[in-house]
Design a protein around this motif. Structure first.
Motif, mmCIF file in Angstrom:
data_model
loop_
_atom_site.group_PDB
_atom_site.id
_atom_site.type_symbol
_atom_site.label_atom_id
_atom_site.label_comp_id
_atom_site.label_asym_id
_atom_site.label_seq_id
_atom_site.Cartn_x
_atom_site.Cartn_y
_atom_site.Cartn_z
ATOM 1 N N LEU A 1 -6.356 4.261 8.604
ATOM 2 C CA LEU A 1 -4.951 4.211 9.007
ATOM 3 C C LEU A 1 -4.140 5.356 8.397
ATOM 4 C CD1 LEU A 1 -4.354 0.347 8.813
ATOM 5 C CD2 LEU A 1 -4.263 1.761 10.872
ATOM 6 N N GLU A 2 -4.541 5.782 7.206
ATOM 7 C CA GLU A 2 -3.862 6.935 6.593
ATOM 8 C C GLU A 2 -3.990 8.164 7.481
ATOM 9 O OE1 GLU A 2 -5.458 7.407 2.642
ATOM 10 O OE2 GLU A 2 -5.164 5.279 2.204
ATOM 11 N N LYS A 3 -5.143 8.289 8.128
ATOM 12 C CA LYS A 3 -5.366 9.432 9.029
ATOM 13 C C LYS A 3 -4.666 9.227 10.374
ATOM 14 C CE LYS A 3 -9.907 10.353 6.974
ATOM 15 N NZ LYS A 3 -11.372 10.351 7.200
ATOM 16 N N PRO B 1 0.632 -0.021 10.297
ATOM 17 C CA PRO B 1 0.445 -0.642 8.980
ATOM 18 C C PRO B 1 1.762 -0.929 8.256
ATOM 19 C CG PRO B 1 -0.210 1.674 8.951
ATOM 20 C CD PRO B 1 0.000 1.306 10.380
ATOM 21 N N ASP B 2 2.798 -0.094 8.485
ATOM 22 C CA ASP B 2 4.084 -0.346 7.837
ATOM 23 C C ASP B 2 4.844 -1.492 8.497
ATOM 24 O OD1 ASP B 2 4.204 1.431 10.024
ATOM 25 O OD2 ASP B 2 6.231 2.045 9.471
ATOM 26 N N ASN B 3 4.283 -2.032 9.561
ATOM 27 C CA ASN B 3 4.854 -3.203 10.224
ATOM 28 C C ASN B 3 3.867 -4.372 10.169
ATOM 29 O OD1 ASN B 3 6.884 -4.541 11.845
ATOM 30 N ND2 ASN B 3 5.501 -4.334 13.588
ATOM 31 N N HIS C 1 0.848 -1.189 0.000
ATOM 32 C CA HIS C 1 0.000 0.000 0.000
ATOM 33 C C HIS C 1 0.885 1.241 0.000
ATOM 34 C CE1 HIS C 1 -3.145 2.773 1.783
ATOM 35 N NE2 HIS C 1 -3.806 2.200 0.786
ATOM 36 N N THR C 2 0.656 2.137 -0.932
ATOM 37 C CA THR C 2 1.568 3.272 -1.123
ATOM 38 C C THR C 2 1.488 4.311 -0.017
ATOM 39 O OG1 THR C 2 -0.095 4.399 -2.489
ATOM 40 C CG2 THR C 2 1.509 3.011 -3.629
ATOM 41 N N LYS C 3 0.373 4.389 0.685
ATOM 42 C CA LYS C 3 0.199 5.449 1.687
ATOM 43 C C LYS C 3 0.464 4.998 3.120
ATOM 44 C CE LYS C 3 -3.203 7.843 -1.177
ATOM 45 N NZ LYS C 3 -4.591 8.363 -1.280
ATOM 46 N N THR C 4 0.429 3.695 3.375
ATOM 47 C CA THR C 4 0.654 3.208 4.743
ATOM 48 C C THR C 4 1.794 2.199 4.850
ATOM 49 O OG1 THR C 4 -0.898 1.354 4.544
ATOM 50 C CG2 THR C 4 -1.805 3.478 5.281
ATOM 51 N N GLY C 5 2.197 1.597 3.730
ATOM 52 C CA GLY C 5 3.269 0.612 3.764
ATOM 53 C C GLY C 5 2.823 -0.801 4.065
ATOM 54 N N LEU D 1 -9.921 -4.133 2.370
ATOM 55 C CA LEU D 1 -8.890 -3.612 3.262
ATOM 56 C C LEU D 1 -8.842 -2.081 3.219
ATOM 57 C CD1 LEU D 1 -6.037 -6.181 2.483
ATOM 58 C CD2 LEU D 1 -7.261 -5.973 4.651
ATOM 59 N N GLN D 2 -8.942 -1.542 2.003
ATOM 60 C CA GLN D 2 -8.880 -0.089 1.865
ATOM 61 C C GLN D 2 -10.076 0.587 2.532
ATOM 62 O OE1 GLN D 2 -6.431 2.014 0.152
ATOM 63 N NE2 GLN D 2 -7.596 3.454 1.402
ATOM 64 N N GLU D 3 -11.255 0.102 2.232
ATOM 65 C CA GLU D 3 -12.471 0.751 2.722
ATOM 66 C C GLU D 3 -12.631 0.630 4.238
ATOM 67 O OE1 GLU D 3 -15.530 -1.145 0.513
ATOM 68 O OE2 GLU D 3 -14.775 -0.426 -1.427
ATOM 69 N N ASN D 4 -12.199 -0.488 4.801
ATOM 70 C CA ASN D 4 -12.456 -0.729 6.214
ATOM 71 C C ASN D 4 -11.317 -0.316 7.143
ATOM 72 O OD1 ASN D 4 -15.139 -2.452 6.633
ATOM 73 N ND2 ASN D 4 -14.223 -3.026 4.667
#
Length: 1023
Positions: free
Chosen positions: A253-255, A225-227, A38-42, A245-248
């Motif tokens: 997690l990005e926030k 998320p990056d771990n 995932h590009t925004k959370t890893g 995963l993205q929607e839920n």
């Protein structure tokens, strides 16, 4: 499907906020692998897409802990106690109550924590993922959860303080098991300076040092998320799972983590920092460790373990090399190193810790003996090294190599399902690769890796010797570990626990403790509204009046017997990948009741002591070379009293019998060789090798002895059931404390007299006739047809003869165990060295053929996942409590596991039955309980499992028609049915006439018994 998805997602592509890092085929498992980040959370995702309808997900995190305080373990428990979206006390248990899951778990390892779940229903799968994902990323983690799961001080009515907590009591149970303690010491001996030196589960003496602030900080540090690595397996399209995963989770997690550094250098630094924590100090010279473990009052002898740190397995080929080398040395009892240890006389039997431990950063190999007398410890190490040097100098037997490769080939070909989906075993290597920054494409072990090793062996005669030199003989990273059972071990830990309590009391007043407990109890007593949790409904699993269920696929055929009779040949046609699972069953009930206690030892010995011209070592070698294994199982039957069961029993004299089942698996190409070997075992075994038989009996006794504490709930369950029926008595005689006492007696009995009995038993059961069963493919049945007539003729097989007449009371008498009699009847307490207890009670209930049994099954499921969980685990601090219907016996069984208040738990159970009578069950409550109960009936099975289940059901007299009626009865259970069932159970519980049917049993330490004022029979177990 996989080809379609391969065209949709390719390496280098982007899908929404995911980059596709790799796409590759895994032909061995008919899967296409997709690796994305995932590009925004890893967060990373690895999906094995295939045609398997049993979909599995697992959230995995690196969770290193430099202390032995169990922090990672405590977090694993705590995140499942409510989250942002599901603010309930225990959504994990509620989902267990109402999901049709096929697997639901959470596991803390030495350096990682994994949260897997699976289901065959797509909607249910995503329901589970929603709950798990919210739990790990957005848990509540309030102070009350910490106190409940980690540790807290309690003061009883007499003013006595104690430490309680679910993880705390779980680990007290672990530290009461000698084998568990020895394994931890052995592993830690080579891993100094790394997190593996510390017990990731937590030392009970260290757990109370964890602070709430450390608890919160640990989650914040590692549950990012990056771990996180998400493993997926099954037939739900990758894009659909990514969308979920993205929607839920990912948008939230990005926030939550807006400042994550996702650069390659940052990612590398994180992995490098982690690897520093898991990398042990270099060992330049062998080391020695002497330690103590828990013991009972028996004769003490040591466990001696020789360990090597054999290096990294950074890819599947490297792991395969270590597995092959270990197999050559220790594949079976006839393998060179294993054989040398067994024949040495230096110990009683092989140590259960033996083998490769490859789930950590650097693999550890352990070889050793238990039951080593003082003074022989170094001799064990000298023998191991001398044996390995001789192998290097004189050469390794070609058969040892071939039998190892044959075993691994069989293992690779076999479609397995153990305590969970096959995907559980597949996920280990990809998680390993992600954990340490290795590439994922070369992580999954495949047949090609075994073929590569095989080619190297054939082309280079020095390949295996060089591996032996490099990994073992020239490897100075070796330890000698001696663990001595100590009668003072538990006393020392109890004294240390008192010191810990005294230290804690210095920092808290009695009033502070009371206030905290009041807050905890208020939290625990809040009634949750579980309507926020999704679930399916019974009607989703009924089609045209028929329930979705696993159905039997068995054909009754026959083979001509030597006397002209027809030997039943029961056939299951399954896609087994070319493997034949072959059973030859002899009736046990042609024996006298007095012979039954000997049957487990007979079963252990009969295929392991050699036959004909083959001594036991060569028989083991030939067995490994030509088969997937030969063994013996014992099966005792009771069966229902349905009309269908009566018809089957009237038609076939082999229904509802007791059996000694000889089992062999083989690949189709080896049918002739395997059957010849099997025939030799059955016709030429004469039990002449006295030393070998004595060794096997001693090993069996030791295995039983070491299992009583960790598996105490099973032993107490057998005890309370054993006087109910012939079957339950036989179960205890074969598998319970009665069997342990039999094995103790046999170990001290002249082996010549035991051999005489074995020969007599073997002769009698073979004269009693037989049935044949096979699970195989069509081509394999054709191959069997070529050889079975001669096989049956040469063994002089015939149809089963009628059983010997006996009385139930004859079997009941065999379960009687002498002890200090008490005032309370039907109550037993077994004294061990355990710091925690195990309790069981049974009460009368309905039998299988009674329609009331349907709702009672739902009752027990609801009780286990609601009141019992709340009262005994959540509030009481026990690691586990469960309730099962035993409809064949007409009983309801309750038991606890690693219980700090075992003597109180039976009363809690009775109170829970009473409380349930007054519970106002809504339709929604019942629907949830029904779905959770129903999940047990739709668990997927391997081909071998389907064949074995079909055979067992037929032998019990259970038809698909009866099972269908039962499952529909469960699916149609109403709220009034459930309430009436609890009232019925409570009336039986309260009926003085039924008092004799109520039985209790407890296993625990002396201290718990003395403090309880127990007035039943007390039996000391010298473990």
């Amino acid at each position: 499907m996989t080809n379609f998805m391969s065209e949709l997602l390719k390496k280098g592509d982007s899908y929404k906020s995911f980059n596709v890092l790799n796409v590759f085929e895994i032909p061995d498992y008919h899967s296409t692998a997709f690796h994305l980040r995932h590009t925004k959370t890893g967060l990373e995702v690895f999906h094995l897409l295939n045609d398997d309808p049993e979909n599995l997900f697992a959230f995995a995190f690196r969770t290193p802990n430099t202390k032995a305080n169990g922090l990672a373990h405590i977090i694993e428990h705590s995140v499942l106690c409510g989250s942002e979206k599901y603010p309930l006390k225990d959504p994990f248990v509620i989902m267990s109550n109402q999901s049709v899951k096929t697997y639901l778990n959470a596991m803390t390892y030495s350096d990682k924590t994994v949260y897997p779940a699976s289901s065959i229903a797509k909607a249910d799968y995503f329901n589970l993922m929603s709950v798990y994902g919210d739990a790990v990323f957005f848990p509540r983690l309030n102070k009350e959860i910490f106190m409940q799961e980690a540790h807290r001080l309690e003061i009883d009515e007499n003013g006595n303080p104690s430490i309680q907590g679910v993880v705390y009591n779980e680990m007290k149970g672990s530290y009461s098991s000698f084998e568990s303690v020895a394994a931890d010491i052995s592993l830690a001996s080579l891993l100094k300076g790394s997190i593996y030196e510390k017990d990731s589960g937590g030392d009970p003496l260290e757990i109370p040092t964890v602070t709430y602030e450390e608890f919160l900080d640990f989650h914040k540090t590692w549950y990012r998320p990056d771990n996180c690595f998400v493993f997926l397996h099954g037939n739900i399209p990758t894009t659909e799972q990514l969308d979920f995963l993205q929607e839920n989770f990912l948008t939230r997690l990005e926030k939550k983590f807006p400042d994550i550094d996702l650069s390659d250098s940052a990612r590398k630094n994180r992995i490098d920092d982690f690897i520093k924590l898991v990398t042990p100090q270099k060992i330049s010279e062998p080391i020695e460790v002497y330690a103590e473990g828990p013991s009972g009052d028996g004769e003490e002898s040591n466990t001696v373990l020789v360990n090597w740190m054999v290096g990294r397995s950074e890819n599947a080929l490297s792991a395969t090399e270590k597995i092959v080398l270990t197999g050559i040395l220790c594949n079976h009892d006839g393998s060179p190193l294993q054989k040398a240890l067994i024949e040495s006389g230096l110990g009683e039997d092989l140590a259960p810790q033996n083998g490769l431990f490859g789930s950590i950063y650097t693999t550890v190999l352990t070889i050793g003996l238990r039951g080593v007398k003082k003074g022989n410890e170094r001799k064990v190490e000298e023998l191991v090294l001398e044996t390995l040097k001789n192998l290097l100098e004189k050469g390794i037997s070609k058969k040892d190599i071939e039998s190892t490769l044959a075993t691994l080939e069989f293992s690779h070909r076999e479609i397995k399902r153990g305590h969970g989906p096959f995907a559980i075993s597949l996920m280990a290597r990809p998680i390993y690769g992600w954990l340490y920054g290795d590439g994922l494409e070369n992580q999954i072990r495949m047949r090609s890796h075994l073929e590569q090793v095989h080619k190297k062996i054939e082309s280079d005669p020095d390949y295996i010797p060089n591996l032996l030199k490099k990994l073992i003989l020239e490897n100075k990273a070796r330890s000698l570990v001696v663990v001595t059972p100590s009668k003072n071990y538990v006393e020392k830990r109890e004294a240390a626990e008192k010191e810990r309590i005294a230290e804690l009391l210095k920092h808290k007043s009695v009033q502070e403790i009371k206030d905290e407990l009041d807050s905890l109890h208020a939290f625990q007593q809040v009634e949750d509204d579980a309507s926020c949790l999704p679930h399916l409904r019974p009607e989703d699993f009924i089609t045209k009046g028929k329930p979705v269920m696993n159905r039997s696929n068995i054909e009754i055929d026959s083979v001509a017997g030597s006397d002209g009779s027809k030997i039943p040949f029961l056939k299951n046609l399954e896609n087994t990948n070319g493997i034949i699972y072959f059973d030859l069953a002899f009736p046990a009930d042609i024996l006298s009741p007095s012979d039954y206690p000997l049957l487990p030892a007979f079963a252990d010995c009969v295929t392991e002591c050699g036959w004909g011209k083959l001594d036991w070592a060569h028989a083991a070698e030939e067995t490994a070379l030509h088969t997937g294994g030969i063994g013996v199982n014992l099966l005792t039957m009771e069966g229902p009293n349905t009309e269908n069961a009566k018809k089957l029993a009237g038609k076939y004299n082999w229904v509802k019998r007791d059996w000694v089942i000889f089992r062999m698996s083989m690949i189709e190409e080896e049918t002739e060789n395997a059957l010849a070997l099997f025939k030799g075992c059955l016709s030429e075994t004469d039990f002449s090798d006295e030393k070998r038989i004595q060794d096997i009996i001693t090993e069996s006794r030791n295995d039983f002895e070491s299992s009583v504490v960790p598996d105490g709930h099973i032993f107490v369950s057998n005890r309370i059931l054993c006087q109910n029926s012939r079957k339950t008595a036989v179960d205890e005689i074969w598998n319970g404390i009665s069997q342990y006492l039999t094995l103790k007696k046999l170990a001290d009995t002249p082996v010549s007299s035991t051999i005489k009995e074995f020969r007599r038993i073997f002769k009698l059961i073979k004269e009693g006739g037989a049935i044949i069963h096979a699970t195989a493919e069509e081509s394999s049945f054709k191959k069997l047809a070529e050889h079975l007539p001669a096989f049956a003729s040469e063994l002089k097989l015939r149809a089963p003869q009628n059983p010997k007449k006996s009385e139930d009371s004859d079997f009941f008498a065999l379960t009687e165990i002498a002890g200090t009699e008490g005032k309370i009847p039907n109550a037993e307490a077994f004294v061990t060295s355990s710091q925690v207890g195990y309790a069981a009670e049974c009460i009368p209930a309905s039998r299988y053929e009674d329609a009331n049994s349907y709702s009672e099954e739902v009752c027990t499921h609801w009780l286990s996942n609601n009141l019992l969980w709340e009262k005994i685990r959540t509030i009481g601090g026990a690691y586990g409590a469960f309730c099962n219907a035993e409809p064949m016996s007409g009983l309801l069984l309750f038991a606890t596991y690693r219980d700090p208040a075992a003597f109180d738990s039976c009363q809690v159970f009775e109170n829970c039955i009473k409380e349930a009578c007054e519970y106002d069950f809504s339709d929604e409550d019942v629907t949830c309980a029904v779905m959770g109960c129903y999940s047990h009936f739709i668990q997927p099975q391997s081909p071998k499992g389907r064949g074995s289940s079909a055979l067992t059901r037929l032998l019990y007299g259970i038809t698909d028609e009866d099972r269908e009626r039962k499952i529909l009865g469960i699916l149609n259970t109403s709220s009034s049915d459930l309430k009436n069932a609890f009232k019925r159970l409570y009336s039986l519980l309260s009926d003085e006439k039924m008092e004799k049917s109520k039985k209790k049993a407890i296993i625990c330490g002396k201290k718990m018994i003395s403090e309880s004022g127990f007035a039943g029979k007390i039996i000391a177990l010298s473990l």
